[in-house]
Design an enzyme around this catalytic site. Sequence first.
Site, PDB file in Angstrom:
ATOM      1  N   ASP A 251      17.564 -31.661  -0.623  1.00 31.64           N
ATOM      2  CA  ASP A 251      18.509 -31.371   0.446  1.00 31.64           C
ATOM      3  C   ASP A 251      19.413 -32.574   0.688  1.00 31.64           C
ATOM      4  O   ASP A 251      19.041 -33.718   0.422  1.00 31.64           O
ATOM      5  CB  ASP A 251      17.766 -31.030   1.745  1.00 31.64           C
ATOM      6  N   GLN A 252      20.576 -32.311   1.235  1.00 27.01           N
ATOM      7  CA  GLN A 252      21.562 -33.369   1.454  1.00 27.01           C
ATOM      8  C   GLN A 252      20.983 -34.525   2.275  1.00 27.01           C
ATOM      9  O   GLN A 252      21.248 -35.692   1.984  1.00 27.01           O
ATOM     10  CB  GLN A 252      22.793 -32.795   2.157  1.00 27.01           C
TER      11      GLN A 252
END
Length: 287
Positions: free
Chosen positions: A134-135
């Site tokens: 995930d970012q």
Amino acid sequence: MELTVQVAANVPVQPITEYLQNELLLPRKVRHFLRTRRNVLVNGVSQPFHTLLQPGDTLQLTFLASDYPEAHILLGNAALVHVLYEDRDILIVNKPVGIKTHPNAPQENETMLNHVAAYLAGQQQAPYVVHRLDQETSGALLFAKNPVVLPILGRLLAEKKVYRTYQAQVVGNVAKKEFVIDAPLGRHRHDRRKRVVDEKNGQSARTHVTVCYHTPHESGLMLQLETGRTHQIRVHLASIQHPIIGDPLYNPHAKSGERLALHAVALDLTHPFTQEKIHVEALPSLF
């Protein structure tokens, strides 16, 4: 592109054509071209494709650019690539917080895929995403450096032979030392960004949890994924009322600007071609 592979000791005796299909996962079209062009050498000698390969045999394969057309990737900033491990086939990097794994639109050039493409440009190689983070999650991220090794790494991932260890800091006192969260995950009905525990229609998901420290208000956890569903760790921990500190989606008390306290601290796998045991640690860790 040329590739040299040694047949591993644990691989059964089989014809060249079956080895290319079963072990290297080469597409039928590519196998056909290798055979008609006589672009496979066994121990330096061209052999018929029905020839039986023995453990220890060395294969030299020659691919043309047309066998694996490269997707165009905009180049990012090579200075943002912090290498944890690299060889001819594999690259593992330490992804910073706030950078996406790959673009979602053609014009994006600020993801790790773009930055790794810039890093590999001098080697005349292109990166291929094996898994994603995930970012807002930091840590060890695995890329393939050629299209031949990509499906093999994907199979290792699917067969749970790529071991990913995460650290998380969560809200509350998690007193139990070790446990497993076994809860299927599905999409949120009203928010496309989110996932939920869905006992009826969700995909199976298992997370192994070890508590490293705990205080009345916070706990530090080590986690290993048995499956790799989107937001798995984040949803699983929120489902037991211990959401990750700083999680903007699953922690209703997360503070603005606070980082998501989730870090892919280690990655382990066996190299599919050399059988080397690869272990990397993405430092600094959370605790």
